[in-house]
Scaffold this motif. Structure first.
Motif, short mmCIF file in Angstrom:
data_model
loop_
_atom_site.label_atom_id
_atom_site.label_comp_id
_atom_site.label_asym_id
_atom_site.label_seq_id
_atom_site.Cartn_x
_atom_site.Cartn_y
_atom_site.Cartn_z
N MET A 79 102.49 44.63 -39.76
CA MET A 79 102.84 43.27 -39.36
C MET A 79 102.17 42.89 -38.03
O MET A 79 101.58 41.82 -37.91
N ILE A 80 102.29 43.83 -37.04
CA ILE A 80 101.69 43.56 -35.73
C ILE A 80 100.16 43.47 -35.86
O ILE A 80 99.52 42.58 -35.31
N LEU A 81 99.61 44.39 -36.65
CA LEU A 81 98.14 44.39 -36.85
C LEU A 81 97.68 43.10 -37.51
O LEU A 81 96.64 42.53 -37.16
N LYS A 82 98.51 42.62 -38.44
CA LYS A 82 98.17 41.38 -39.14
C LYS A 82 98.14 40.20 -38.15
O LYS A 82 97.25 39.35 -38.17
N SER A 83 99.13 40.20 -37.25
CA SER A 83 99.20 39.13 -36.25
C SER A 83 98.00 39.19 -35.31
O SER A 83 97.40 38.15 -34.97
N ILE A 84 97.65 40.42 -34.89
CA ILE A 84 96.50 40.57 -33.99
C ILE A 84 95.22 40.10 -34.68
O ILE A 84 94.38 39.40 -34.09
N ALA A 85 95.10 40.46 -35.96
CA ALA A 85 93.92 40.05 -36.71
C ALA A 85 93.85 38.54 -36.82
O ALA A 85 92.79 37.92 -36.68
#
Ligand code: SF4
Ligand code: SF4
Length: 126
Positions: free
Chosen positions: A1-7
């Motif tokens: 989820m966090i990685l998706k937001s960063i992306a």
């Protein structure tokens, strides 16, 4: 989820900004766009029709700051002064003007630091 937001943030930050750098760049205006008025004081017959028809009492007739703005009997001629802050840009004033001396242009320069600067005297509309 966090990685998706960063992306997502990274992707968005690489896109071109949606905003335009005003006043250097302005949006393409529609053909029927109505902007700030232009007045030809030489062909204005001071009939007051524009002031009477304005639905928002945006136009008041005022004496112009011009030595030629007098009738033969030395009475001052009255010309439209327009408060652009109150204007609806409905173009009724343009429609009713018998000499076509008052027209709405495509000018979008409505920014002002002081709202009183949006009250345009006849000379400022020329
Ligand atoms: S465009 Fe409409 S609201 Fe604006 S000054 Fe003319 S008549 Fe009044
Ligand atoms: S701008 Fe047109 S409608 Fe208004 S006073 Fe002048 S001639 Fe009359």
């Amino acid at each position: 989820m966090i990685l998706k937001s960063i992306a997502k943030v990274a992707t968005e930050s690489l896109k071109k900004p949606f905003t335009l750098e005003f006043p250097e760049h302005v949006e393409n205006l529609a053909d029927n766009y109505r902007g700030i008025h232009k007045l030809d004081m030489n062909t204005c017959i001071n009939c007051q029709a524009c002031a009477r028809i304005c639905p928002n009492q945006t136009i008041v007739m005022v004496e112009a700051d011009s030595p030629t703005a007098f009738h033969a009997d030395n009475k001052p001629k009255l010309f439209p002064e327009i408060d652009l802050e109150r204007c609806l840009f409905c173009a009724l004033c343009e429609e009713v003007c018998p000499t076509d001396c008052l027209v709405l242009t495509k000018s979008t320069e409505l920014e002002a630091y002081d709202r009183r600067d949006l009250v345009k005297r006849p000379e400022q509309l020329e």
